[in-house]
Design an enzyme around this catalytic site. Sequence first.
Site, PDB file in Angstrom:
ATOM      1  N   CYS A  64       2.752  11.736   1.702  1.00  0.00           N
ATOM      2  CA  CYS A  64       2.952  10.003   0.530  1.00  0.00           C
ATOM      3  C   CYS A  64       4.183   8.521   0.732  1.00  0.00           C
ATOM      4  O   CYS A  64       4.785   9.323   0.655  1.00  0.00           O
ATOM      5  CB  CYS A  64       3.021  10.546  -0.549  1.00  0.00           C
ATOM      6  SG  CYS A  64       2.758   9.702  -2.375  1.00  0.00           S
ATOM      7  N   LEU A  65       3.654   8.487   0.781  1.00  0.00           N
ATOM      8  CA  LEU A  65       4.588   6.732   1.692  1.00  0.00           C
ATOM      9  C   LEU A  65       5.949   6.776   0.245  1.00  0.00           C
ATOM     10  O   LEU A  65       6.737   6.541   0.917  1.00  0.00           O
ATOM     11  CB  LEU A  65       3.777   5.861   1.963  1.00  0.00           C
ATOM     12  CG  LEU A  65       4.550   4.564   2.769  1.00  0.00           C
ATOM     13  CD1 LEU A  65       4.233   4.037   4.258  1.00  0.00           C
ATOM     14  CD2 LEU A  65       4.921   3.434   1.541  1.00  0.00           C
ATOM     15  N   TYR A 131       0.125   0.165  -5.815  1.00  0.00           N
ATOM     16  CA  TYR A 131       0.997   0.415  -6.860  1.00  0.00           C
ATOM     17  C   TYR A 131       1.477  -0.730  -7.681  1.00  0.00           C
ATOM     18  O   TYR A 131       1.209  -1.253  -7.261  1.00  0.00           O
ATOM     19  CB  TYR A 131       2.729   0.900  -5.357  1.00  0.00           C
ATOM     20  CG  TYR A 131       2.119   1.827  -4.954  1.00  0.00           C
ATOM     21  CD1 TYR A 131       1.630   2.482  -4.574  1.00  0.00           C
ATOM     22  CD2 TYR A 131       2.956   1.265  -3.578  1.00  0.00           C
ATOM     23  CE1 TYR A 131       1.301   3.328  -3.399  1.00  0.00           C
ATOM     24  CE2 TYR A 131       2.726   1.814  -1.855  1.00  0.00           C
ATOM     25  CZ  TYR A 131       2.126   3.307  -2.431  1.00  0.00           C
ATOM     26  OH  TYR A 131       1.463   3.582  -1.398  1.00  0.00           O
ATOM     27  N   CYS A 192      -0.535   2.489   1.842  1.00  0.00           N
ATOM     28  CA  CYS A 192      -0.247   3.127   1.426  1.00  0.00           C
ATOM     29  C   CYS A 192      -1.389   4.976   1.949  1.00  0.00           C
ATOM     30  O   CYS A 192      -2.557   3.978   2.568  1.00  0.00           O
ATOM     31  CB  CYS A 192      -0.982   3.917   0.142  1.00  0.00           C
ATOM     32  SG  CYS A 192      -1.807   4.851  -1.457  1.00  0.00           S
ATOM     33  N   VAL A 193      -1.466   6.134   1.952  1.00  0.00           N
ATOM     34  CA  VAL A 193      -2.435   6.376   2.734  1.00  0.00           C
ATOM     35  C   VAL A 193      -3.910   7.117   1.749  1.00  0.00           C
ATOM     36  O   VAL A 193      -4.416   7.616   2.276  1.00  0.00           O
ATOM     37  CB  VAL A 193      -1.549   7.944   3.518  1.00  0.00           C
ATOM     38  CG1 VAL A 193      -1.273   7.657   4.548  1.00  0.00           C
ATOM     39  CG2 VAL A 193      -1.184   8.913   2.952  1.00  0.00           C
ATOM     40  N   GLN A 194      -3.863   6.721   0.784  1.00  0.00           N
ATOM     41  CA  GLN A 194      -4.500   6.941  -0.259  1.00  0.00           C
ATOM     42  C   GLN A 194      -5.375   6.325  -0.465  1.00  0.00           C
ATOM     43  O   GLN A 194      -6.112   6.699  -0.608  1.00  0.00           O
ATOM     44  CB  GLN A 194      -3.689   7.062  -1.568  1.00  0.00           C
ATOM     45  CG  GLN A 194      -4.615   7.665  -2.739  1.00  0.00           C
ATOM     46  CD  GLN A 194      -5.292   9.355  -2.589  1.00  0.00           C
ATOM     47  OE1 GLN A 194      -5.208   9.684  -1.724  1.00  0.00           O
ATOM     48  NE2 GLN A 194      -6.239   9.563  -3.840  1.00  0.00           N
TER      49      GLN A 194
END
Length: 251
Positions: A64-65, A131, A192-194
């Site tokens: 989670c960056l 975000y 973001c890795v998501q």
Amino acid sequence: METEVPAILRARQAIAPDERFTFHSSRMRMTHVTPEQLRTMDADSDRCALELSDARVDVLGYACLVAIMSMGLGYHRTSEQRLHTRTVENGAPAPVVTSAGAPAPVVTSAGALVHGLHTIGAKKIALLAPYMRPLTRTVVDYLTHEGIEVLDYEALEIPDNLDVAAHDPARLPGLARALEYADADAVVLSACVQMPSLGAIEEAEQLLGKPVVSAAVCTAHQLLRALDLDAVAPGAGHLLSGKYARAPLPG
């Protein structure tokens, strides 16, 4: 993280068929991407490091960056060393060894993005992030502190974490093209890795005429180097093209 990093490792197996990877995960809870939930999430990372080290993994990545970046400037170094220490205390250090023969810290997506951009010599970038605007600004400030100037950015303002994962990666090249990227050395297609972006990385490179990375691509690059493997994988863009196959880990 649980789709794109394994996809990159499978792509690597296509060019290195003798290699085999297994992928294990432990979860920290977070449903809405808010500073409060991110702090709670980060506090749970020690538990996850212990659980994964029980499996005697060879390398461990914190995926989670923004959870890292929201904890303060430079925090990825603190987190990486602390979580590595948890694995050592559990008798199962991860990563095990580097090419220099010395233990390395745990890989974090925040640290990997910073290191990946430095690896390709990117001093000025443009980026996309899912975000809300204040958290995106936190990412911008964090990268600035690490010597990377963010010329332009777009906050997609998606508050729900599942909606972030459901965002269509096919939209990203067009969104990136709307950024002021002409003077950038590279473009971050997903900070973001998501938020999925792997399938759009090479399309974006063609469209923008710039190196394009993502948090997940940078994480995979550093995971491979922590395993002392050549960081090469087809279909993952400039960083994993082979040019930086033996790039050193952060000092």
